[in-house]
Design a protein around this motif. Structure first.
Motif, PDB file in Angstrom:
ATOM      1  N   LEU A  25     -54.015   7.160 -43.834  1.00 39.71           N
ATOM      2  CA  LEU A  25     -52.766   7.727 -43.316  1.00 39.71           C
ATOM      3  C   LEU A  25     -51.735   7.840 -44.438  1.00 39.71           C
ATOM      4  N   ILE A  26     -51.098   8.990 -44.522  1.00 37.10           N
ATOM      5  CA  ILE A  26     -49.923   9.151 -45.389  1.00 37.10           C
ATOM      6  C   ILE A  26     -48.766   9.427 -44.431  1.00 37.10           C
ATOM      7  N   VAL A  27     -47.856   8.461 -44.337  1.00 36.46           N
ATOM      8  CA  VAL A  27     -46.873   8.448 -43.253  1.00 36.46           C
ATOM      9  C   VAL A  27     -45.447   8.580 -43.798  1.00 36.46           C
ATOM     10  N   ASP A  28     -44.744   9.543 -43.280  1.00 33.22           N
ATOM     11  CA  ASP A  28     -43.312   9.691 -43.559  1.00 33.22           C
ATOM     12  C   ASP A  28     -42.551   8.517 -42.895  1.00 33.22           C
ATOM     13  N   ILE A  29     -41.346   8.233 -43.321  1.00 32.25           N
ATOM     14  CA  ILE A  29     -40.615   7.071 -42.781  1.00 32.25           C
ATOM     15  C   ILE A  29     -39.494   7.515 -41.826  1.00 32.25           C
ATOM     16  N   ASP A  30     -38.492   8.218 -42.354  1.00 27.99           N
ATOM     17  CA  ASP A  30     -37.335   8.602 -41.511  1.00 27.99           C
ATOM     18  C   ASP A  30     -37.743   9.642 -40.477  1.00 27.99           C
ATOM     19  N   GLY A  31     -37.415   9.370 -39.211  1.00 26.57           N
ATOM     20  CA  GLY A  31     -37.753  10.301 -38.143  1.00 26.57           C
ATOM     21  C   GLY A  31     -39.148  10.086 -37.579  1.00 26.57           C
ATOM     22  N   VAL A  32     -39.942   9.212 -38.242  1.00 22.19           N
ATOM     23  CA  VAL A  32     -41.306   8.909 -37.768  1.00 22.19           C
ATOM     24  C   VAL A  32     -41.412   7.440 -37.367  1.00 22.19           C
ATOM     25  N   LEU A  33     -40.969   6.556 -38.274  1.00 19.95           N
ATOM     26  CA  LEU A  33     -41.000   5.115 -38.007  1.00 19.95           C
ATOM     27  C   LEU A  33     -39.625   4.619 -37.562  1.00 19.95           C
ATOM     28  N   ILE A  34     -38.600   5.112 -38.232  1.00 25.91           N
ATOM     29  CA  ILE A  34     -37.237   4.675 -37.934  1.00 25.91           C
ATOM     30  C   ILE A  34     -36.312   5.896 -37.849  1.00 25.91           C
ATOM     31  N   ARG A  35     -35.235   5.690 -37.131  1.00 25.79           N
ATOM     32  CA  ARG A  35     -34.189   6.725 -37.105  1.00 25.79           C
ATOM     33  C   ARG A  35     -32.870   5.992 -37.227  1.00 25.79           C
ATOM     34  N   GLY A  36     -32.180   6.170 -38.375  1.00 24.25           N
ATOM     35  CA  GLY A  36     -30.998   5.365 -38.652  1.00 24.25           C
ATOM     36  C   GLY A  36     -31.441   3.914 -38.781  1.00 24.25           C
ATOM     37  N   ALA A  37     -30.793   3.011 -38.033  1.00 18.41           N
ATOM     38  CA  ALA A  37     -31.145   1.592 -38.099  1.00 18.41           C
ATOM     39  C   ALA A  37     -32.200   1.221 -37.051  1.00 18.41           C
ATOM     40  N   ARG A  38     -32.583   2.163 -36.217  1.00 13.64           N
ATOM     41  CA  ARG A  38     -33.412   1.901 -35.038  1.00 13.64           C
ATOM     42  C   ARG A  38     -34.889   2.213 -35.331  1.00 13.64           C
ATOM     43  N   THR A  39     -35.785   1.302 -34.895  1.00 14.25           N
ATOM     44  CA  THR A  39     -37.221   1.591 -35.004  1.00 14.25           C
ATOM     45  C   THR A  39     -37.619   2.460 -33.804  1.00 14.25           C
ATOM     46  N   ILE A  40     -38.359   3.522 -34.053  1.00 15.22           N
ATOM     47  CA  ILE A  40     -38.701   4.471 -32.980  1.00 15.22           C
ATOM     48  C   ILE A  40     -39.669   3.812 -31.990  1.00 15.22           C
ATOM     49  N   PRO A  41     -39.420   3.935 -30.700  1.00 18.48           N
ATOM     50  CA  PRO A  41     -40.244   3.264 -29.681  1.00 18.48           C
ATOM     51  C   PRO A  41     -41.738   3.551 -29.859  1.00 18.48           C
ATOM     52  N   GLY A  42     -42.541   2.492 -29.722  1.00 24.89           N
ATOM     53  CA  GLY A  42     -43.999   2.626 -29.824  1.00 24.89           C
ATOM     54  C   GLY A  42     -44.536   2.389 -31.222  1.00 24.89           C
ATOM     55  N   VAL A  44     -43.869  -0.176 -33.509  1.00 22.73           N
ATOM     56  CA  VAL A  44     -44.302  -1.573 -33.769  1.00 22.73           C
ATOM     57  C   VAL A  44     -45.638  -1.823 -33.081  1.00 22.73           C
ATOM     58  N   GLU A  45     -45.761  -1.406 -31.829  1.00 23.68           N
ATOM     59  CA  GLU A  45     -47.002  -1.607 -31.081  1.00 23.68           C
ATOM     60  C   GLU A  45     -48.160  -0.860 -31.765  1.00 23.68           C
ATOM     61  N   GLY A  46     -47.890   0.348 -32.236  1.00 24.66           N
ATOM     62  CA  GLY A  46     -48.930   1.140 -32.896  1.00 24.66           C
ATOM     63  C   GLY A  46     -49.446   0.460 -34.155  1.00 24.66           C
ATOM     64  N   PHE A  47     -48.544  -0.037 -34.995  1.00 28.56           N
ATOM     65  CA  PHE A  47     -48.987  -0.671 -36.244  1.00 28.56           C
ATOM     66  C   PHE A  47     -49.659  -2.012 -35.994  1.00 28.56           C
ATOM     67  N   LYS A  48     -49.289  -2.665 -34.911  1.00 31.22           N
ATOM     68  CA  LYS A  48     -49.996  -3.906 -34.537  1.00 31.22           C
ATOM     69  C   LYS A  48     -51.468  -3.588 -34.279  1.00 31.22           C
ATOM     70  N   LYS A  49     -51.733  -2.443 -33.639  1.00 31.18           N
ATOM     71  CA  LYS A  49     -53.127  -2.059 -33.339  1.00 31.18           C
ATOM     72  C   LYS A  49     -53.904  -1.711 -34.616  1.00 31.18           C
ATOM     73  N   LEU A  50     -53.180  -1.318 -35.675  1.00 29.64           N
ATOM     74  CA  LEU A  50     -53.851  -0.982 -36.949  1.00 29.64           C
ATOM     75  C   LEU A  50     -54.058  -2.206 -37.826  1.00 29.64           C
ATOM     76  N   SER A  51     -53.594  -3.396 -37.347  1.00 30.37           N
ATOM     77  CA  SER A  51     -53.579  -4.602 -38.210  1.00 30.37           C
ATOM     78  C   SER A  51     -54.493  -5.689 -37.664  1.00 30.37           C
ATOM     79  N   ASP A  52     -54.831  -6.645 -38.551  1.00 28.28           N
ATOM     80  CA  ASP A  52     -55.585  -7.810 -38.092  1.00 28.28           C
ATOM     81  C   ASP A  52     -54.622  -8.898 -37.609  1.00 28.28           C
ATOM     82  N   ARG A  53     -55.155 -10.069 -37.285  1.00 23.56           N
ATOM     83  CA  ARG A  53     -54.309 -11.125 -36.708  1.00 23.56           C
ATOM     84  C   ARG A  53     -53.243 -11.630 -37.673  1.00 23.56           C
ATOM     85  N   GLU A  54     -53.535 -11.506 -38.973  1.00 21.40           N
ATOM     86  CA  GLU A  54     -52.549 -11.949 -39.985  1.00 21.40           C
ATOM     87  C   GLU A  54     -51.507 -10.875 -40.277  1.00 21.40           C
ATOM     88  N   GLY A  55     -51.607  -9.747 -39.624  1.00 25.75           N
ATOM     89  CA  GLY A  55     -50.630  -8.676 -39.848  1.00 25.75           C
ATOM     90  C   GLY A  55     -50.960  -7.801 -41.042  1.00 25.75           C
TER      91      GLY A  55
END
Ligand SMILES: [Mg+2]
Length: 354
Positions: A25-42, A44-55
């Motif tokens: 994955l090559i992922v843009d940041i602003d407007g995809v992960l965060i908008r201003g100071a706010r993390t875009i809904p879904g 955190v949950e999405g990246f948890k699914k891409l990670s192991d138990r240690e994060g």
């Protein structure tokens, strides 16, 4: 360099000859992960699914932004906290990160336009040994900046000094991020361009080399209308230069959607895959800006994914394939097709993981 050597030796190791297939994955940041100071809904949950138990992320991911920040490490720490997974500095490509490869420039006097107290130290961190910023010029040659009547009246002399600072002549220009003090930056940049970096008399020789990081005209803040970005500044400067010199401004662009930036990001992605013992079958380029993220992915062999959580908005889309959209730029008349369009990145991760 250590990381690169380490990755190369791992890639050649007999232990990793049997590689599992993966996506990257090559992922843009602003407007995809965060908008201003706010993390875009879904997200955190999405990246948890891409990670192991240690994060730790189980798939190669590079975060690619046309924004500039203090450093890749600072951005990695900020994203780790916001996404609650472990993100390392060599997973971050900022808009000016590929300038590390412009070694021909590193020993020369280069003017860095932009903003932020770390502009000079960032340039040095990228390998530039003689960076010059607007604050240096305002201190040493204040008489160049007389648009403000107040500043003009405060000067002791309006003429160029006989003895110039030892960083002149300037051999190249980098627009590192969106400048502030536009009138002073535009005036000094035109002075440099019209005198080939010497400030003495107009010079009609070849143009001073000029790199601009970030072609974005606008970006999505929390404000309801698009905000001007670095590309808007360069566009304005180019128009003025053309009127005053009769020549087109020749710009080497860095940042999405350029090949320079995608080549750098893909190289980092494959290094991560080698460390994870994986072989990348397909790379998805995910972003919210049609003109940089979708175009960049399409032009550089990635599968393009347009998310509707930032600059691009379409409330009717949850998940769709082959979505054709119009550029925001009046000069781009051809429609642009994204391989996928999704409501959020979280929705796309769910699709990827089945
Ligand atoms: Mg964006």
């Amino acid at each position: 360099m250590f990381v690169r050597r380490c990755c190369q030796s791992l890639a050649n190791s007999p232990l990793l000859r049997t590689l599992s297939s993966s996506f990257g994955l090559i992922v843009d940041i602003d407007g995809v992960l965060i908008r201003g100071a706010r993390t875009i809904p879904g997200t955190v949950e999405g990246f948890k699914k891409l990670s192991d138990r240690e994060g730790n992320l189980k798939h190669p991911v590079v975060f690619l932004t046309n924004g500039s920040y203090r450093s890749e490490l600072a951005k990695a720490e900020e994203l780790s906290e916001k996404l609650t997974v472990n993100i390392k500095e060599d997973q971050i490509v900022l808009v000016n990160t590929p300038l590390r490869t412009f070694t021909d420039w590193h020993d020369r006097s280069v003017f860095f336009a932009g903003q932020g107290s770390s502009l000079c130290s960032t340039a040095q961190d990228l390998g530039f040994k003689r960076p010059v910023v607007l604050a240096d010029v305002l201190r040493d040659i204040p008489m160049f900046n007389v648009i403000s009547h107040r500043k003009r009246l405060a000067l002791n002399s309006g003429v160029l000094p006989e003895v110039l600072p030892d960083y002149l002549p300037i051999h190249g220009i980098v627009i590192a991020n969106t400048p502030v003090d536009w009138e002073a930056h535009v005036q000094f940049l035109l002075d440099l361009l019209l005198t080939r970096g010497e400030l003495r008399a107009s010079n009609k020789g070849s143009q001073l080399p000029f790199i601009a990081c970030n072609p974005d005209l606008v970006w999505a803040s929390e404000y309801h209308l698009p905000r001007l970005a670095c590309g808007a500044f360069v566009h304005m400067l180019a128009e003025l230069y053309k009127e005053m010199s009769g020549r087109e401004l020749e710009v080497t662009w860095c940042g999405k959607p350029t090949e320079v930036t995608y080549t750098y990001a893909l190289n980092m992605l494959h290094q991560q895959a080698a460390v994870l013992g994986q072989k990348i079958d397909k790379v998805y380029g995910i972003g919210d800006n049609v003109d940089v993220d979708v175009l960049g992915a399409n032009n550089n062999g990635l599968s393009s994914v347009l998310v509707c959580s930032g600059l691009y908005k379409n409330e009717n889309i949850d998940f769709a394939r082959n979505v054709t959209v119009r550029s925001k730029r009046a000069s781009v008349t051809e429609p642009i097709t994204a391989d996928y369009a999704t409501r959020t990145i979280g929705r796309f991760i769910d699709h990827l993981l089945g």
